[in-house]
Design an enzyme around this catalytic site. Structure first.
Site, short mmCIF file in Angstrom:
data_model
loop_
_atom_site.label_atom_id
_atom_site.label_comp_id
_atom_site.label_asym_id
_atom_site.label_seq_id
_atom_site.Cartn_x
_atom_site.Cartn_y
_atom_site.Cartn_z
N GLY A 55 -40.13 -23.52 99.40
CA GLY A 55 -40.53 -24.52 100.38
C GLY A 55 -42.04 -24.48 100.54
CB CYS A 82 -40.50 -19.38 95.92
SG CYS A 82 -42.27 -19.66 96.02
CG HIS A 169 -39.92 -21.51 91.52
ND1 HIS A 169 -39.23 -22.01 92.60
CD2 HIS A 169 -41.19 -21.36 91.93
CE1 HIS A 169 -40.06 -22.17 93.61
NE2 HIS A 169 -41.26 -21.78 93.23
N GLY A 225 -22.22 -49.96 84.31
CA GLY A 225 -23.10 -48.79 84.24
C GLY A 225 -22.26 -47.51 84.24
#
Ligand code: XMP
Length: 514
Positions: A55, A82, A169, A225
């Site tokens: 964040g 993190c 990460h 789609g």
């Protein structure tokens, strides 16, 4: 959702959806929740593990997102990434401080391979770092399990209590062994069996839909789609002829697309559903006559689409359920799932259409990412050309024709686009280029064909490489391929005497050519 689950608690990091995707790649079901979710709800969900995301804040500041300490006392393993790692340390009595310089980018991390988290990971491994704050002292009970040249605590753990903190990460592919680490957490530390698979999703969804629908009537707007097709097939397999699919052909589809959709879902197809194809082409062309402003065209097409659908729905009468092809990123990006800012307000999340008389909405794909929707589509036996379809805007070719739309121009752009797609596929580039299509410029210019002077349209070819469709670069298609496409379009498509390749990236351009 039944079965085992891992929860991602979102602290506003940009990679929150990626974390969930990677966990699912380990065949463990995973959902994203805001850090504002009360602990009571988390206990109720009884997850096998909890992951705290990164964040943008500093955890030691007063108003920063935080969580109750009780989270770490539930006996459920927690992995902080993190910001999540720093917050875990901060709450449990460690120290987080501002570093003098930011550690950013691919970084060599030295890990203790005796940690369960780093099982089978190389002792020196490249990871993606992006932080200003760092953990200067770990909380009591924690040991340091990784460091870098500049960062004394790249990872720490209290294995006895199942608490793990990592500064980098693992969800980002730049972290070379990141997926392995997440696998070690969810399958190793949390002990998840890994039984989240597409065939089980399909089977379970069909069972759940049957229970919910009973003998009710279901209506589905089918666009052809990927999302609406997969949703329709799931419903068809579950409730067969209780389902009616309405497919509005607005005459602005790819060449032959209307017939392709009909071949799959219509009476000759393999599904026992009620299929209504509305051939509304002329209605749309009439409404669009003389209109050249792109936003205006979008509005007209959107409104007319609703009107046609409404008329068909009225003929069917009241239904019990309306199917929508909402997928998980729609939910998260609308601010309903995680913590990320509202990027777009998707019309199919939250607000219900008020023009159809129905009792309830069914969104069978609400928990799936796009690649999972495609896997489900293949699992359900949908043809590959439908499953791997490129994005196609709702207003279709209406916005790929610059200026006013006429039937003749639609024919030109359909034919040119079909040739372009065929040649890109022949050159084996179709999987490499993320989106490509032909558009019709509104420009006519002089040419010569045989002995005749011509005054015809120019077709623009667009092809982009992109990951998230928010930014894009023009794809480098080999000149021979472009040349062949140009030759074929000019020879085969009447009304075109010039072909151009669009080099513009996004930004400043857009991917569409409207
Ligand atoms: P732009 O042109 O904004 O497009 O760079 C980004 C992506 O979004 C697709 N797109 C749409 N998709 N309805 C859709 O479902 C629309 O109205 C629409 N307009 C653009 C575009 O094809 C590209 O993939």
């Amino acid at each position: 959702m039944t079965g085992e689950m891992v929860i991602v608690l979102d602290f506003g990091g940009q990679y929150n959806q990626l974390v969930a995707r990677r966990v699912r790649e380990c065949n463990v079901y995973c959902e994203i929740y805001s850090y504002k979710t009360p602990i009571g709800k988390i206990k109720e969900m009884n997850p096998k593990g909890i992951i705290l995301t990164g964040g943008p804040n500093s955890c030691y500041e007063e108003d920063s997102p935080t969580y109750t300490k009780e989270l770490f006392e539930l006996g459920i393993p927690v992995l902080g990434l993190c910001y999540g790692a720093q917050l875990m340390q901060h709450i449990l009595g460690g120290k987080v401080e501002r570093a003098e310089t930011r550690e950013y980018g691919k970084t060599e991390v030295l890990v203790d391979t005796g940690s369960q988290l780093f099982h089978n990971v190389l002792p020196s491994t490249i990871c993606w770092m992006s932080h200003f704050d760092y953990i200067s002292r770990v909380a009591p009970g924690f040991t340091i399990t990784a460091h870098t040249e500049n960062c004394p605590v790249a990872a720490a753990e209290n294995a006895k209590q199942g608490l793990y903190a990592i500064q980098f990460h693992p969800e980002v592919l730049h972290t070379q062994e990141g997926t392995k680490m997440l696998y070690n957490f969810v399958r190793g530390v949390c002990g998840c069996a890994g039984d989240w698979k597409m065939d089980s999703f399909v089977e379970r969804s069909i069972r759940e839909i049957r229970e919910k629908v009973g003998d009710g009537k279901v209506l589905c707007a089918l666009s052809g789609g990927v999302d609406s097709s997969v949703a329709a097939v799931l419903l068809a397999k579950a409730v067969g002829d209780q389902l009616t699919c309405v497919f509005v052909d607005h005459g602005l589809l790819h060449k032959n697309e209307g017939d392709e959709v009909e071949a799959v879902f219509g009476p000759e197809g393999e599904y026992d559903l009620n299929f209504i194809r509305v051939n509304a082409q002329q209605r749309f062309y009439d409404k669009l006559a003389g209109v050249s402003e792109p936003e205006r065209k979008r509005k007209i097409i959107g409104e007319e689409f609703i009107r046609v659908f409404e008329e068909e729905a009225k003929k069917i009468g009241a239904v019990d359920f309306l199917v929508q092809g909402t997928i998980y990123p729609d939910v998260v990006e609308s601010g309903l799932g995680g913590e990320s800012a509202v990027i777009k307000s998707h019309h199919n999340v939250g607000g219900l259409p008020d023009y159809v008389d129905f009792k309830e909405i069914i969104e069978p794909l609400r928990n799936l990412f796009k690649d999972e929707v495609r896997k489900a589509g293949l699992e359900l036996g949908l043809p590959e050309y439908l499953v791997f379809r490129q994005p196609f805007p709702g207003p279709g070719l209406g916005i790929r024709i610059i200026g006013d739309v006429t039937e003749e121009k639609v024919r030109i752009v359909q034919d040119a686009d079909a040739i372009y797609r065929e040649e890109v596929a022949n050159a084996g580039l179709d999987k490499e280029i993320n989106q490509y299509f032909a558009a019709l410029t509104n420009m006519r210019s002089v040419g010569v064909m045989g002995d005749e002077r011509t005054y015809d349209y120019a077709v623009a070819l667009r092809a982009v490489k992109t990951i998230d469709f928010m930014t894009a670069e023009a794809a480098e298609i080999p000149f021979e391929v472009l040349n062949k496409v140009m030759n074929r379009i000019i020879n085969e498509v009447k009304g075109v005497n010039r072909v151009m390749y669009d080099l513009t990236s996004k930004p400043p351009g857009t991917i569409e050519f409207e």
